[in-house]
Write a protein that holds these residues in place. Structure first.
Motif, PDB file in Angstrom:
ATOM      1  N   THR A  59       0.807  -1.233   0.000  1.00 18.71           N
ATOM      2  CA  THR A  59       0.000   0.000   0.000  1.00 18.71           C
ATOM      3  C   THR A  59       0.834   1.275   0.000  1.00 18.71           C
ATOM      4  O   THR A  59       0.400   2.282  -0.536  1.00 18.71           O
ATOM      5  N   HIS A  60       2.003   1.258   0.620  1.00 20.12           N
ATOM      6  CA  HIS A  60       2.868   2.443   0.710  1.00 20.12           C
ATOM      7  C   HIS A  60       4.299   2.065   0.362  1.00 20.12           C
ATOM      8  O   HIS A  60       5.171   2.017   1.234  1.00 20.12           O
ATOM      9  N   GLN A  62       8.142   2.079  -0.532  1.00 26.58           N
ATOM     10  CA  GLN A  62       9.259   2.985  -0.218  1.00 26.58           C
ATOM     11  C   GLN A  62      10.524   2.447  -0.876  1.00 26.58           C
ATOM     12  O   GLN A  62      10.507   1.404  -1.511  1.00 26.58           O
TER      13      GLN A  62
END
Length: 92
Positions: A59-60, A62
């Motif tokens: 979802t996020h 990095q």
């Protein structure tokens, strides 16, 4: 046998039983239980960190891997929990 001797024998037996209850001594089953508790206290935060990390990676995203970071964090937290638990058991 006199009543005084019987009373002393009963008192001595009761004292030994109470001492055995108060100081049980080492037990193989207690060692297995301790081993299991330490294992679970490290495994649960580690696996939880892996699942949360995989979700965060999806979802996020990095530049670093959330999964690896949270697995390492889970191992550190689990080791801390195990350390505290072992110290508590030593004090008994």
């Amino acid at each position: 046998m006199s009543k005084d001797k019987k009373a002393r024998d009963i008192g001595r037996l009761a004292s030994r039983k109470q001492a055995a209850r108060d100081n049980p001594g080492p037990s193989p089953l207690r060692g297995i239980g301790t081993f299991g508790m330490i294992g679970w206290s490290v495994a649960v935060p580690t696996v939880g960190g892996a699942f949360v990390g995989m979700w965060l990676d999806g979802t996020h995203p990095q530049d670093f891997s959330w999964t690896i970071a949270l697995i390492l964090g889970g191992v550190a937290i689990g080791a801390g929990i195990a350390w505290v638990w072992i110290d508590k058991e030593k004090g008994e």
